[in-house]
Design an enzyme around this catalytic site. Structure first.
Site, mmCIF file in Angstrom:
data_model
loop_
_atom_site.group_PDB
_atom_site.id
_atom_site.type_symbol
_atom_site.label_atom_id
_atom_site.label_comp_id
_atom_site.label_asym_id
_atom_site.label_seq_id
_atom_site.Cartn_x
_atom_site.Cartn_y
_atom_site.Cartn_z
ATOM 1 N N HIS A 59 56.899 -6.258 61.485
ATOM 2 C CA HIS A 59 55.918 -7.079 62.189
ATOM 3 C C HIS A 59 55.323 -6.307 63.360
ATOM 4 O O HIS A 59 56.005 -5.573 64.060
ATOM 5 C CB HIS A 59 56.562 -8.367 62.711
ATOM 6 C CG HIS A 59 55.566 -9.455 62.966
ATOM 7 N ND1 HIS A 59 54.750 -9.464 64.075
ATOM 8 C CD2 HIS A 59 55.237 -10.558 62.248
ATOM 9 C CE1 HIS A 59 53.968 -10.534 64.038
ATOM 10 N NE2 HIS A 59 54.247 -11.217 62.940
ATOM 11 N N HIS A 60 54.005 -6.496 63.546
ATOM 12 C CA HIS A 60 53.304 -5.767 64.604
ATOM 13 C C HIS A 60 53.805 -6.164 65.991
ATOM 14 O O HIS A 60 53.629 -5.415 66.960
ATOM 15 C CB HIS A 60 51.800 -6.033 64.500
ATOM 16 C CG HIS A 60 50.957 -4.835 64.835
ATOM 17 N ND1 HIS A 60 51.288 -3.945 65.837
ATOM 18 C CD2 HIS A 60 49.793 -4.385 64.298
ATOM 19 C CE1 HIS A 60 50.364 -3.004 65.890
ATOM 20 N NE2 HIS A 60 49.447 -3.246 64.988
ATOM 21 N N ALA A 61 54.441 -7.327 66.126
ATOM 22 C CA ALA A 61 55.005 -7.715 67.421
ATOM 23 C C ALA A 61 56.105 -6.761 67.854
ATOM 24 O O ALA A 61 56.401 -6.643 69.042
ATOM 25 C CB ALA A 61 55.553 -9.142 67.355
#
Length: 488
Positions: free
Chosen positions: A150-152
């Site tokens: 996930h880009h988070a």
């Protein structure tokens, strides 16, 4: 306990079933180098062994009603490697199209937020028979791996760093750092979470006071540069195409390789940079793609190019978070017909954008992202991508293009020799196409991911990219054939 920055958290707030915010990578592997031979169970066990010394793979999101700031990362006390590593067979004959169709289906699935936000798919059965050049050159038993994060939790630099920890210079399993093995990232005491969140929120007005003087001059200087013809394109000035509508959760994927020696010969011959060559070939590919669809605009497309700011000096309020990135806008050369002239024009346009971008505060975007309001961002993303509403919004930019430098030496992923690696970024409402190139051991690998509604078949884009590189290489004095050739 580690709190997400506003930019990290924004990838959570903007995510929906259609706008998925994970980054992916496809690795083609030769399992013949694995000690004792390849077995899925052994590969999964070796991954579990290495993750014991990599806390970033064992952290999950945590939030509570008492937390008024962004969520935090905590140790997943119930971490189970089997919940993250999956095994599936590529449909026969196991060629590139079958592989990418399967990967596109996987890319269209959201990650489970109750667990650490990553997963790995081991894709067996790559190879076989048929007209596909990759299949023809692939020995039986070859495998591929699709990794999703996930880009988070990752940006380009940190994602590459995590992948590098799963790789080695030799097939032998590396020794682990004993100080990192089973090192906990900590839990999330309720009161500590609430208190630190409240403290951060109380400090926001002071941050805003210091941020406004850094921000107010930006549009004035931008306008001044624009009058002199020395500015990068402003947001919302891109021409509208079918790529710039709301997206669905279905994805399409294609990839290819070209000779890095060809690319370097081109850049040396024409006095350009590798990134100029990449953007020029992408421009040619997009020009042909849109022309064939009868929608090539007279105005050049605008690309957003992610730029790492990991090396930038940051203030105390920005020490948290994983994503340290900003974006540079540049006009492509989709308005130029000749490949050589496209390269010459893109060289000048990129130089202008770089000079302008260099004057901007590297951390301005991250600073403003600290104020990201979850509810407003979710509602805004929902309205922006509502399929029942007409796409009346102007295009912020047309697509994302990333150029990621990689190693020029052999690497082994969990003991298997990496033959190629194709990074794939997210696509967004209003920009349903993402192109990433990655240099690796003498090749330039190109990965294309798109919303399937907007680009049902991205293979013509990679074919046109190959042809543009070949045309430029010929103009520079000779060229090598594309690595994979035509699959039509």
């Amino acid at each position: 306990m580690e709190r997400l920055s506003g930019l990290d958290a924004s990838f959570l707030y903007l995510e929906s079933r259609s706008q998925l915010m994970h980054v992916s990578g496809i690795l083609e592997l030769d399992p013949g180098t694995v000690e004792g031979g390849y077995r899925f169970e052994d590969l999964r066990s070796e991954l579990a062994r290495r993750i014991a010394a990599m806390p970033a793979f064992r952290r999950r999101l945590h939030d509570s009603l008492m937390n008024i700031d962004h969520p935090v990362w905590i140790e997943d006390e119930n971490f189970d490697i089997e919940a993250h590593v999956h095994r599936v067979a590529v449909p026969a004959p196991g060629g590139r199209r079958e592989l990418t169709e399967l990967c596109a289906h996987i890319a269209g699935q959201p990650l489970d937020r109750s667990k650490p936000l990553w997963e790995m798919w081991v894709l067996e059965g790559v190879g076989g028979t048929g007209s596909d050049p990759l299949a023809a050159r692939s020995a039986p038993g070859r495998i591929a791996v699709m990794m999703r994060m996930h880009h988070a939790g990752v940006d380009g630099v940190t994602g590459a760093g995590l992948m590098a920890q799963l790789c080695s210079l030799t097939p032998e399993p590396p020794a682990l750092d004993p100080d990192m093995v089973n090192r906990s990232t900590g839990g999330a005491p309720l009161l500590e979470l609430a208190a630190s969140g409240a403290k951060n929120m109380l400090m926001r007005p002071l941050s805003l006071v210091s941020l406004l003087p850094r921000t107010l001059p930006v549009p004035v200087k931008w306008a001044s540069r624009a009058r002199r013809g020395e500015a990068m394109p402003a947001p919302f000035t891109a021409p509208r195409t079918s790529l710039n509508s709301s997206i669905t959760g279905h994805r399409s994927i294609a990839f290819t390789q070209v000779s890095l020696d060809d690319v370097k010969r081109i850049k040396d011959h024409f006095g350009a940079k590798v990134n100029d060559v990449v953007l020029s070939a992408c421009s040619g590919a997009l020009r042909g793609f849109l022309h064939d669809r009868g929608e090539l605009p007279d105005q050049p497309l605008v690309a957003m190019i992610p730029v790492s700011v990991h090396e930038a000096e940051i203030g105390a309020t920005l020490t948290e978070g994983t994503n340290k990135v900003t974006g540079m806008f540049t006009r492509l050369t989709t308005d130029v017909d000749d490949p050589v002239e496209r390269l010459r024009v893109i060289r000048d346009r990129v130089a202008t954008s770089k000079e302008h971008h260099g004057e901007l505060d590297d951390n301005l975007l991250r600073s403003w992202a600290q104020f990201a309001p979850p509810t407003i961002m979710r509602v805004g993303a929902k309205l922006y991508g509502d399929k029942n509403l007409p796409d009346l919004h102007p295009a912020i930019y047309n697509l994302v293009i990333s150029n990621v430098p990689g190693p020029d030496f052999p690497l082994y992923f969990l003991g298997a020799r990496i033959q190629s690696m194709y990074p794939l970024g997210p696509v967004f409402h209003g920009a349903g196409l993402n192109i990433t190139v990655f240099s690796q051991e003498g090749t330039l690998n190109m990965g294309v991911i798109a919303c399937k509604k907007q680009v049902p078949d991205p293979w013509p884009i990679v074919r046109a990219f190959e042809q543009d590189i070949a045309a430029l290489a010929a103009a520079a004095g000779g060229s090598a054939p594309p690595t994979h050739g035509d699959t039509a």
